[in-house]
Design a protein around this motif. Structure first.
Motif, mmCIF file in Angstrom:
data_model
loop_
_atom_site.group_PDB
_atom_site.id
_atom_site.type_symbol
_atom_site.label_atom_id
_atom_site.label_comp_id
_atom_site.label_asym_id
_atom_site.label_seq_id
_atom_site.Cartn_x
_atom_site.Cartn_y
_atom_site.Cartn_z
ATOM 1 N N UNK A 34 0.822 -1.205 0.000
ATOM 2 C CA UNK A 34 0.000 0.000 0.000
ATOM 3 C C UNK A 34 0.858 1.258 0.000
ATOM 4 N N UNK A 35 1.919 1.266 0.795
ATOM 5 C CA UNK A 35 2.786 2.445 0.847
ATOM 6 C C UNK A 35 3.443 2.686 -0.505
ATOM 7 N N UNK A 36 3.960 1.625 -1.143
ATOM 8 C CA UNK A 36 4.593 1.784 -2.452
ATOM 9 C C UNK A 36 3.589 2.288 -3.479
ATOM 10 N N UNK A 37 2.410 1.718 -3.482
ATOM 11 C CA UNK A 37 1.372 2.154 -4.421
ATOM 12 C C UNK A 37 1.045 3.632 -4.233
ATOM 13 N N UNK A 38 0.858 4.042 -2.996
ATOM 14 C CA UNK A 38 0.506 5.433 -2.730
ATOM 15 C C UNK A 38 1.655 6.387 -3.069
ATOM 16 N N UNK A 39 2.883 5.960 -2.835
ATOM 17 C CA UNK A 39 4.034 6.794 -3.173
ATOM 18 C C UNK A 39 4.090 7.061 -4.674
ATOM 19 N N UNK A 96 8.006 8.313 -13.990
ATOM 20 C CA UNK A 96 8.168 7.748 -12.654
ATOM 21 C C UNK A 96 8.944 6.446 -12.737
ATOM 22 N N UNK A 97 10.090 6.407 -12.061
ATOM 23 C CA UNK A 97 10.907 5.200 -11.979
ATOM 24 C C UNK A 97 10.935 4.723 -10.535
ATOM 25 N N UNK A 98 11.150 3.426 -10.358
ATOM 26 C CA UNK A 98 11.284 2.823 -9.028
ATOM 27 C C UNK A 98 12.487 1.892 -9.047
ATOM 28 N N UNK A 99 13.339 1.988 -8.021
ATOM 29 C CA UNK A 99 14.489 1.082 -7.918
ATOM 30 C C UNK A 99 14.257 0.102 -6.787
ATOM 31 N N UNK A 100 14.336 -1.199 -7.113
ATOM 32 C CA UNK A 100 14.063 -2.248 -6.140
ATOM 33 C C UNK A 100 15.323 -3.043 -5.807
ATOM 34 N N UNK A 101 15.441 -3.491 -4.563
ATOM 35 C CA UNK A 101 16.533 -4.390 -4.183
ATOM 36 C C UNK A 101 16.185 -5.819 -4.582
ATOM 37 N N UNK A 102 17.149 -6.740 -4.560
ATOM 38 C CA UNK A 102 16.895 -8.127 -4.965
ATOM 39 C C UNK A 102 16.266 -8.953 -3.848
ATOM 40 N N UNK A 136 6.784 -7.206 -5.984
ATOM 41 C CA UNK A 136 7.121 -5.783 -5.902
ATOM 42 C C UNK A 136 7.106 -5.128 -7.280
ATOM 43 N N UNK A 137 7.640 -5.815 -8.286
ATOM 44 C CA UNK A 137 7.613 -5.279 -9.655
ATOM 45 C C UNK A 137 6.172 -5.110 -10.131
ATOM 46 N N UNK A 138 5.350 -6.112 -9.872
ATOM 47 C CA UNK A 138 3.949 -6.059 -10.285
ATOM 48 C C UNK A 138 3.216 -4.901 -9.615
ATOM 49 N N UNK A 139 3.435 -4.709 -8.317
ATOM 50 C CA UNK A 139 2.782 -3.614 -7.589
ATOM 51 C C UNK A 139 3.201 -2.266 -8.164
ATOM 52 N N UNK A 140 4.500 -2.095 -8.425
ATOM 53 C CA UNK A 140 5.002 -0.820 -8.935
ATOM 54 C C UNK A 140 4.448 -0.499 -10.321
ATOM 55 N N UNK A 141 4.414 -1.485 -11.201
ATOM 56 C CA UNK A 141 3.909 -1.233 -12.553
ATOM 57 C C UNK A 141 2.403 -0.995 -12.557
ATOM 58 N N UNK A 142 1.684 -1.736 -11.738
ATOM 59 C CA UNK A 142 0.239 -1.531 -11.666
ATOM 60 C C UNK A 142 -0.105 -0.158 -11.095
ATOM 61 N N UNK A 143 0.759 0.363 -10.230
ATOM 62 C CA UNK A 143 0.528 1.677 -9.631
ATOM 63 C C UNK A 143 0.830 2.809 -10.607
#
Length: 435
Positions: A256-261, A274-280, A287-294
């Motif tokens: 939820x926090x990532x989506x809202x951000x 908008x780009x997002x950098x994720x750790x492994x 996490x990738x799915x949540x970021x792209x859907x947002x």
């Protein structure tokens, strides 16, 4: 005090003795190397035992796409006919490459960051400016002239006057407190990037070299005083040392926090990508799915092989998924049909092609880019990219394909082994055990 002659053949004797001598200071690499070394997992270590290194690129005998290209050209196609131009997080780039984030670490805080920006701008490839630059080096406006400031890096990129690529400004918890994105978004110097659609903001959730941790650097005691209200300062090397460890917070994220951000970024900065950098992390696919859907335009996955200016040794050698496993989990979950970027020990065409074949839109050059610029401040990165461009065209042509977007897992083979680690089985399942 004389060390006891007791030995332990085959064991990490010197590392143990080093800790016995230096205590907490032995957790990190030698402080004398800070600002002169680029750190990351060793290829043969636990994190470096990535299936990408063992994978083979396998051209077919029959090449129907080459026949199609022959008909299109009216003659036999050459490697130079391979099209490498692509979209990277909403930006056009002549090659599927971008420059990964360099933050406030001493290496990039010198003129190297600006020299790198000038060359990336000439090449027309996207460049990410990392976290904590403003809190540590300043923004660079109002007469500030400190090397490595945020505006100095952006200005170096703009000097080229290019029309492709773009600048990506990363923000972390400390950067949010400094309102970095607000300053950039309203700065007249950056207006050309906004007007041409070549500005992006990247939310840093984490990085490969130290997943679960925030940015870590060494600073001198004088600088530590001005940073202590925003960062944790640790006197790791004792009162006799002028160097102390500065630790940033990693931030707290839920789905939820990532989506809202991400939604907040799109709302507050509508003219930016908008780009997002994720750790492994082990839940990287989710996490990738949540970021792209947002609504993220790009999601950068930094494998455990990713570099850094400073990190505890145990993180470099034992923490995080290898990049190949990250890409396998994302693909197995049916995600990232667009916008997936990959970084981690990229410097030559073979590893880059493997990531592209596993679904990445582009790959990021980190330590390799800085080393190239350190070798030649005017042409080093340009030459590195020229070499990568040639290797990719030769490899893709050998596969009988003529567009980077045509790459797929069928172009790769991972040798079977009964002694293979679990990630190998995962990657083989994604690749359909192509042989």
């Amino acid at each position: 005090m004389t060390a006891h002659p007791l030995g332990a053949p085959g064991y990490e004797e010197e590392a143990i003795r080093d800790r016995a001598r230096r205590g907490a200071a032995a957790v990190f690499p030698e402080p004398g190397s800070y600002g002169r070394a680029l750190l990351g997992a060793e290829p043969g270590g636990p994190a470096g035992g990535d299936p990408l290194d063992r994978m083979r690129i396998v051209p077919p005998v029959f090449v129907p796409q080459r026949l199609e290209k022959l008909f299109d050209l009216g003659e036999e196609p050459l490697p130079s006919d391979v099209v490498l131009a692509t979209s990277i997080g909403g930006f056009f780039s002549p090659v599927p490459l971008y420059v990964s984030a360099f933050g406030s670490t001493q290496v990039a805080s010198s003129t190297l960051g600006e020299d790198l920006g000038r060359q990336a701008g000439r090449l027309g490839i996207p460049m990410v400016i990392g976290e904590n630059v403003v809190p540590v080096n300043g923004y660079g406006r109002g007469g500030e002239s400190r090397p490595g400031s945020l505006l100095a890096r952006i200005s170096g990129y703009l000097e080229a006057g290019g029309t492709s690529g773009g600048i990506v400004v990363q923000q972390s918890t400390q950067d949010a407190d400094a309102e970095v994105w607000n300053m950039v978004y309203s700065d007249p110097t950056v207006a050309p990037l906004l007007e041409s659609g070549r500005l992006a903001f990247e939310l840093k959730v984490g990085q490969g070299a130290k997943p679960g941790l925030g940015g870590i650097t060494l600073v001198d005691r004088a600088a530590a005083g001005s940073l202590s209200d925003r960062f944790q300062i640790t006197d790791t090397y004792g009162s006799d040392s002028d160097q102390v460890v500065r630790c940033a917070t990693p931030g707290t994220f839920t789905e939820e926090i990532l989506t809202q951000q991400i939604r907040l970024m799109r709302n507050n900065y509508p003219r930016c990508r908008v780009w997002v950098k994720l750790p492994p992390g082990r839940d990287i696919a989710r996490a990738v799915d949540v970021a792209l859907r947002a609504g993220a335009d790009a999601v950068s996955v930094d494998g455990a092989e990713g570099g850094t200016g400073w990190a505890p040794r145990v993180f470099l050698s034992q923490v995080g998924l290898g990049l190949g496993e990250c890409l396998a989990r994302i693909r197995a979950a049916g995600g990232a049909q667009r916008g997936l970027l990959a970084s981690g020990r990229m410097w030559e065409g073979g590893r880059a092609l493997k990531c592209l074949a596993l679904g990445a839109e582009a790959v990021g050059l980190g330590r390799a880019a800085l080393l190239a610029v350190a070798e030649d401040p005017q042409e080093g990165l340009v030459r590195l990219v020229e070499a990568l461009r040639l290797e990719l065209q030769l490899l893709i042509s050998a596969l009988g394909k003529y567009d980077v977007s045509a790459l797929s897992p069928e172009d790769l083979w991972l040798p079977e082994s009964t002694a293979a680690p679990a990630p190998t089985a995962s990657l083989n399942s994604v690749m359909g055990k192509v042989s």
